[in-house]
Design a protein around this motif. Structure first.
Motif: not given
Length: 480
Positions: A286, A139-140, A282, A143-145, A136-137
């Motif tokens: 998601a 991110r693009t 990951h 702010g997305e996976s 979860e830490t």
């Protein structure tokens, strides 16, 4: 005396670099080591037969390791929520320590158990240990996976490095009256009749000590050549650590620390493979339906074929393509398959036979000792062309060419397809092209001792590409 603390072992079957065990030991509370065989919560993703074989031996090894430290491993079978109701009441536990799992069903279950224990006044302590980075830490910039591996891996390398591994705790204080434990043999995790695990017993040593020895050998002798050798199936070029990592007999942080210091070209390539393992988790975090639905929803309209005869030929290593057959027999005999062979055999099922990737995923789930929900589902989707950062659908492996390139002397095929063992290397990946006198001299009778190819590669490739174009056409019509 402090109330007893429960250390709930899951896929972390080791004592070194086990944050939950270390934290519990530091409380000086009397410890109860617990493993729960919960076949209800995972539903259809309860461990398959090969993984259950491994689990039996891994639990036996963990029990021995804990016993050397004066702690009994308590085994209980049943839905974990009910087990905790019973055992907390039995021993008056004050706290439960565990390490995090990432399967969707496990996340839901752990949330329920946390709430249940808090209602009973029991503390819970959850730790991160099975991955290098918390999914979860990462991110693009939006702010997305991540949906592509390379930027994901860059983000991993830019993040704070994994924490240093913990030594095995010393001075464990066991509960004076440990709770009743099930008998491991009574769980019947091992095959009964017939005994299909003979090859697995020859192929593997299980448990933390074995994992450390396997890793030490790889790090000392093979990692430096990993990038150059990893695709050659007949050689010792890969680590074979995947089941040890899945069951947590070996910590990925220990692997990271040992391989990255000092760095080498081979070591960097191997760490990148650990990064792919992280990427798969990951994705699962998601996309909880990753094992069941294609990430690219267009593929829900793909015209897969329902061909049980072809599926059985693939499962049994009787396709007439020696590399595919060697791969599938290696899987059945040892419970494991070389990574290059996994790519070729999976591609063959999906693209040569046009069989739904989920049927292959299920077969691997039952037959792999390293069956992992994130890795299995993400990798099958990658090969099928419907997953994240997937291989283009038009990339269709030619099994004969793959064999000639990555098993040039035929050592891999000779090992697992012994009926072709005497065939000259020039023909071993294409026995259907060998002259009759060459086949006769090698004791090969096509259609008798070894099958003819069940599909022609060129025709199968054309059929697969036509199916892909049809699917794209259907998607265009729907959008219009």
């Amino acid at each position: 005396m402090n109330a007893p603390a429960i250390v709930w072992f899951r896929n972390d079957l080791r004592v070194a670099d086990n944050p939950a065990l270390t934290a519990a030991a530091r409380t000086d509370a009397p410890l109860v080591a617990l493993y729960v065989l919960d076949d209800e919560s995972p539903g259809e993703w309860s461990p398959g037969a090969a993984a259950r074989w491994w689990l039996h031996h891994s639990l036996a090894a963990l029990a021995e390791s804990l016993a050397e430290r004066g702690v009994q491993l308590t085994l209980r079978r049943g839905r974990a929520q009910y087990v905790f109701e019973q055992i907390v009441a039995e021993i008056g536990a004050g706290a439960v320590f565990w390490n995090k799992l990432y399967e969707p069903w496990a996340i839901r279950r752990d949330e329920e158990i946390t709430a249940q224990l808090h209602d009973d006044g029991v503390e819970t302590h959850c730790f991160h240990e099975s991955l290098l980075f918390e999914p979860e830490t990462l991110r693009t910039k939006q702010g997305e996976s991540f949906r592509a591996f390379t930027p994901f891996w860059r983000a991993c390398l830019a993040a704070p490095p994994p924490e240093a591994p913990l030594p095995a705790p010393t001075g464990l204080h066991a509960a004076p009256l440990p709770p009743h434990s099930d008998d491991l043999d009574a769980w019947r995790l091992l095959p009964q009749n017939p005994d299909w695990a003979v090859g697995m017993r020859k192929a593997w040593l299980v448990g933390e000590t074995a994992a450390r020895a396997e890793f030490a050998d790889f790090a000392r002798h093979h990692v430096v050549d990993y990038k150059a050798e990893r695709d050659f199936m007949g050689r010792v070029g890969v680590s074979r650590l995947s089941p040890h990592l899945h069951f947590g007999e070996l910590s990925p942080r220990e692997v990271w620390r040992a391989i990255s210091e000092p760095a080498s070209i081979g070591g960097e390539a191997y760490l990148r493979e650990l990064g792919w393992r992280e990427f798969c988790h990951h994705l699962l975090i998601a996309h909880h339906d990753l094992p069941e639905r294609p990430l690219d929803r267009t593929f829900e309209r793909f015209p897969y074929r329902d061909d049980e005869r072809a599926l059985d030929a693939w499962r049994n290593g009787q396709t007439g393509y020696p590399l595919v057959d060697a791969a599938m027999r290696e899987l059945w005999i040892t419970g494991w398959m070389h990574n290059r062979a996994r790519l070729v055999s999976a591609s063959f099922l999906i693209k040569h036979l046009l069989i739904d990737w989920r049927k292959g995923e299920r077969w691997f789930w039952d037959t792999l000792v390293d069956a992992d929900l994130a890795n299995n589902s993400a990798n099958w989707q990658w090969v099928a062309g419907c997953g994240a950062d997937a291989a283009p659908y038009f990339r269709i492996f030619n099994p004969a060419l793959q064999g000639e390139k990555f098993d040039p002397d035929g050592a891999y095929v000779r090992r697992y397809v012994p009926e072709l063992a005497e065939l000259d290397a020039h023909y071993i990946h294409r026995p259907w092209t060998a002259p009759e006198d060459v086949l006769r001299a090698a004791g090969v009778r096509l259609g008798d001792t070894y099958p003819h190819p069940i599909v022609d590669h060129a025709e199968a490739r054309d059929r697969a590409l036509a199916a892909f174009e049809w699917m794209r056409g259907q998607a265009s019509l729907r959008e219009a």
